[in-house]
Design a protein around this motif. Structure first.
Motif, PDB file in Angstrom:
ATOM      1  N   LYS A  27      33.314  83.566  22.823  1.00 31.64           N
ATOM      2  CA  LYS A  27      33.797  82.321  23.431  1.00 31.64           C
ATOM      3  C   LYS A  27      32.825  81.164  23.190  1.00 31.64           C
ATOM      4  N   ALA A  28      31.529  81.441  23.281  1.00 32.08           N
ATOM      5  CA  ALA A  28      30.545  80.386  23.033  1.00 32.08           C
ATOM      6  C   ALA A  28      30.630  79.865  21.601  1.00 32.08           C
ATOM      7  N   LEU A  29      30.869  80.763  20.640  1.00 31.40           N
ATOM      8  CA  LEU A  29      30.970  80.329  19.248  1.00 31.40           C
ATOM      9  C   LEU A  29      32.260  79.557  18.987  1.00 31.40           C
ATOM     10  N   LYS A  30      33.302  79.849  19.723  1.00 25.75           N
ATOM     11  CA  LYS A  30      34.530  79.057  19.600  1.00 25.75           C
ATOM     12  C   LYS A  30      34.255  77.597  19.980  1.00 25.75           C
ATOM     13  N   VAL A  31      33.424  77.410  20.999  1.00 23.62           N
ATOM     14  CA  VAL A  31      33.016  76.053  21.374  1.00 23.62           C
ATOM     15  C   VAL A  31      32.115  75.462  20.302  1.00 23.62           C
ATOM     16  N   ALA A  32      31.137  76.244  19.853  1.00 25.88           N
ATOM     17  CA  ALA A  32      30.155  75.761  18.874  1.00 25.88           C
ATOM     18  C   ALA A  32      30.812  75.312  17.578  1.00 25.88           C
ATOM     19  N   LYS A  33      31.898  75.971  17.181  1.00 32.58           N
ATOM     20  CA  LYS A  33      32.572  75.640  15.932  1.00 32.58           C
ATOM     21  C   LYS A  33      33.694  74.619  16.124  1.00 32.58           C
ATOM     22  N   GLY A  34      33.818  74.087  17.330  1.00 31.49           N
ATOM     23  CA  GLY A  34      34.786  73.023  17.579  1.00 31.49           C
ATOM     24  C   GLY A  34      36.220  73.501  17.656  1.00 31.49           C
ATOM     25  N   GLU A  35      36.445  74.790  17.862  1.00 31.41           N
ATOM     26  CA  GLU A  35      37.804  75.321  17.916  1.00 31.41           C
ATOM     27  C   GLU A  35      38.410  75.211  19.305  1.00 31.41           C
ATOM     28  N   VAL A  36      37.567  75.065  20.320  1.00 32.90           N
ATOM     29  CA  VAL A  36      38.023  74.796  21.681  1.00 32.90           C
ATOM     30  C   VAL A  36      37.111  73.716  22.265  1.00 32.90           C
ATOM     31  N   ASP A  37      37.566  73.089  23.339  1.00 33.57           N
ATOM     32  CA  ASP A  37      36.788  72.011  23.962  1.00 33.57           C
ATOM     33  C   ASP A  37      35.770  72.534  24.964  1.00 33.57           C
ATOM     34  N   ALA A  38      36.107  73.623  25.637  1.00 31.49           N
ATOM     35  CA  ALA A  38      35.198  74.109  26.672  1.00 31.49           C
ATOM     36  C   ALA A  38      35.403  75.606  26.904  1.00 31.49           C
ATOM     37  N   TYR A  39      34.323  76.244  27.286  1.00 34.38           N
ATOM     38  CA  TYR A  39      34.333  77.634  27.753  1.00 34.38           C
ATOM     39  C   TYR A  39      33.959  77.572  29.230  1.00 34.38           C
ATOM     40  N   LEU A  40      34.891  77.985  30.081  1.00 35.02           N
ATOM     41  CA  LEU A  40      34.672  77.932  31.527  1.00 35.02           C
ATOM     42  C   LEU A  40      34.689  79.339  32.119  1.00 35.02           C
ATOM     43  N   HIS A  41      33.799  79.558  33.066  1.00 35.37           N
ATOM     44  CA  HIS A  41      33.702  80.863  33.715  1.00 35.37           C
ATOM     45  C   HIS A  41      33.390  80.622  35.188  1.00 35.37           C
ATOM     46  N   ALA A  42      34.214  81.153  36.073  1.00 32.51           N
ATOM     47  CA  ALA A  42      34.098  80.822  37.494  1.00 32.51           C
ATOM     48  C   ALA A  42      33.167  81.745  38.263  1.00 32.51           C
ATOM     49  N   THR A  43      33.000  82.976  37.810  1.00 29.18           N
ATOM     50  CA  THR A  43      32.279  83.981  38.595  1.00 29.18           C
ATOM     51  C   THR A  43      30.888  84.251  38.009  1.00 29.18           C
ATOM     52  N   ALA A  44      30.209  85.244  38.568  1.00 29.82           N
ATOM     53  CA  ALA A  44      28.864  85.601  38.106  1.00 29.82           C
ATOM     54  C   ALA A  44      28.902  86.092  36.665  1.00 29.82           C
ATOM     55  N   ILE A  45      27.818  85.817  35.946  1.00 31.41           N
ATOM     56  CA  ILE A  45      27.723  86.263  34.552  1.00 31.41           C
ATOM     57  C   ILE A  45      26.262  86.581  34.239  1.00 31.41           C
ATOM     58  N   LYS A  46      26.027  87.614  33.437  1.00 30.16           N
ATOM     59  CA  LYS A  46      24.665  88.051  33.119  1.00 30.16           C
ATOM     60  C   LYS A  46      24.049  87.132  32.049  1.00 30.16           C
ATOM     61  N   SER A  60      13.621  89.595  36.125  1.00 32.49           N
ATOM     62  CA  SER A  60      14.198  90.159  37.347  1.00 32.49           C
ATOM     63  C   SER A  60      15.371  89.329  37.867  1.00 32.49           C
ATOM     64  N   ASP A  61      15.549  88.146  37.306  1.00 34.03           N
ATOM     65  CA  ASP A  61      16.650  87.261  37.706  1.00 34.03           C
ATOM     66  C   ASP A  61      17.645  87.191  36.553  1.00 34.03           C
ATOM     67  N   ALA A  62      18.392  88.267  36.380  1.00 34.17           N
ATOM     68  CA  ALA A  62      19.232  88.408  35.187  1.00 34.17           C
ATOM     69  C   ALA A  62      20.675  87.972  35.399  1.00 34.17           C
ATOM     70  N   VAL A  63      21.027  87.529  36.593  1.00 37.39           N
ATOM     71  CA  VAL A  63      22.418  87.175  36.884  1.00 37.39           C
ATOM     72  C   VAL A  63      22.516  85.713  37.295  1.00 37.39           C
ATOM     73  N   ASN A  64      23.373  84.977  36.606  1.00 42.07           N
ATOM     74  CA  ASN A  64      23.736  83.628  37.017  1.00 42.07           C
ATOM     75  C   ASN A  64      24.986  83.754  37.891  1.00 42.07           C
ATOM     76  N   THR A  65      24.842  83.472  39.161  1.00 41.07           N
ATOM     77  CA  THR A  65      25.952  83.660  40.103  1.00 41.07           C
ATOM     78  C   THR A  65      26.808  82.412  40.266  1.00 41.07           C
ATOM     79  N   ASP A  66      26.496  81.372  39.510  1.00 44.17           N
ATOM     80  CA  ASP A  66      27.112  80.064  39.749  1.00 44.17           C
ATOM     81  C   ASP A  66      28.082  79.632  38.657  1.00 44.17           C
ATOM     82  N   GLY A  67      28.679  80.589  37.941  1.00 45.55           N
ATOM     83  CA  GLY A  67      29.674  80.229  36.947  1.00 45.55           C
ATOM     84  C   GLY A  67      29.093  79.536  35.728  1.00 45.55           C
ATOM     85  N   LEU A  68      29.987  79.020  34.865  1.00 50.43           N
ATOM     86  CA  LEU A  68      29.537  78.525  33.568  1.00 50.43           C
ATOM     87  C   LEU A  68      30.451  77.413  33.059  1.00 50.43           C
ATOM     88  N   VAL A  69      29.829  76.388  32.480  1.00 47.20           N
ATOM     89  CA  VAL A  69      30.550  75.355  31.721  1.00 47.20           C
ATOM     90  C   VAL A  69      29.815  75.181  30.407  1.00 47.20           C
TER      91      VAL A  69
END
Length: 330
Positions: free
Chosen positions: A257-276, A308-317
């Motif tokens: 998904k990040a590379l889809k953004v990087a290559k201009g194929e989508v405008d944004a990658y959004l994630h609402a929940t926790a992510i490692k 030791s802080d391997a989880v981002n609990t605040d979603g992603l844009v």
């Protein structure tokens, strides 16, 4: 009388010379045996980012070879359930790739801190293969930069999109390596094992050919947003209330998904929940290198300095441009 005085002085000088020889011999023996061996690991407190990038590329590709070779002969296990209730799948391919990637880094830089998604595998040091890499042919002259070894943290994801791997949806599968310096992602590598393609970036320095910005890229008629196939949470409903004229694309794998953004194929990658953070570090570096941004959904920078802080609990844009327009939408 004069002869006796001369003999006494000669004898005294001889004793002094002998004492100096003994002291020098002791100092030499201490240097050779008491101190640590003189080698790159003990004396080089500065580390080359050029060497780290090359190592990260080799590691991602080496892990990818094990992912491909195990595709018809792997066992499936579960780490439990995610907060969304999905099965958190792990396979023997994850562990094989983990060990391969870890061995590459530890062979090159024995005392680096490497944070991996898979921590339970007992890995034996093996021979590191090095087949031809995109690095060898596509990178031009690079001005190296050296950083303090203690500021470096390596994050690896040995098999991103494991669930899709078990379903043979190989287009989503990646192996990823990322190097953070003082918590900031500087080097990012995303490798597609089944197409044998590798995208990589060094912030402020160099990009792989596929990531070099295309001139005159056409604007999309609809805003395209890519979200997770298995961890989308309430994001679909929230976007329907906050946005108009958009197309939602559902896909797997944070690297994909990040590379889809990087290559201009989508405008944004959004994630609402926790992510490692091993899921996002490489993509974060790639987007930063392209002038894009990856933040939490509340626009905070993601820090990669603490293992030791391997989880981002605040979603992603994640975006290449117009980052602020996607904040607060979900």
């Amino acid at each position: 009388m004069l002869l006796n005085m001369v003999l006494v002085k000669i004898s005294l000088l001889s004793k002094i010379f002998t004492c100096l020889l003994v002291l020098m011999s002791i100092l030499l023996l201490y240097t050779l045996f008491a101190r640590k061996p003189i080698n790159e690991q003990t004396l080089n407190v500065q580390i080359s980012l050029f060497s780290l990038l090359k190592t990260a590329i080799i590691a991602a590709e080496e892990g990818g070879r094990y992912v491909v070779s195990a595709r018809n002969n792997f066992k499936i296990d579960s780490k439990g359930k995610t907060k969304e209730g999905a099965e958190d799948t792990v396979t023997t391919a994850d562990f094989l790739s983990h060990c391969a990637m870890l061995n590459v880094f530890k062979t090159a830089f024995a005392d680096l801190t490497v944070v991996s998604e898979e921590k339970t595998a007992a890995c034996e040091n093996g021979n590191v293969r090095h087949e031809s890499s995109p690095w060898e042919t596509s990178v031009g002259p690079v001005k190296d930069r050296y950083v303090s070894r203690e500021d470096v943290m390596v994050w690896i994801d040995p098999l991103d999109a494991t669930q899709e791997y078990t379903e043979k949806l190989y287009e989503y599968v990646t192996t990823m390596a990322c190097v953070a310096v003082k918590g900031r992602p500087i080097l990012g590598v995303v490798h597609y094992p089944f197409s044998r393609t590798t995208s990589w970036a060094w912030v402020g320095n160099v990009l792989s050919p596929d990531l070099r910005p295309a001139e005159g890229r056409l604007e999309m008629q609809k805003t395209k947003i890519i979200v997770s196939r298995s961890h989308s949470g309430p994001i679909k409903e929230a976007l329907a209330k906050s946005m108009r004229n958009f197309e939602l694309i559902v896909a797997a794998g944070a690297g994909f998904k990040a590379l889809k953004v990087a290559k201009g194929e989508v405008d944004a990658y959004l994630h609402a929940t926790a992510i490692k953070k091993w899921d996002t570090c490489a993509g974060n570096a790639v987007l930063d290198a392209l002038g894009g941004r990856m933040t939490t959904k509340h626009n905070f920078t993601i820090d990669y300095a603490d293992a030791s802080d391997a989880v981002n609990t605040d979603g992603l844009v994640a975006t290449l441009k117009n980052h602020e327009s996607f904040l607060g939408k979900f």
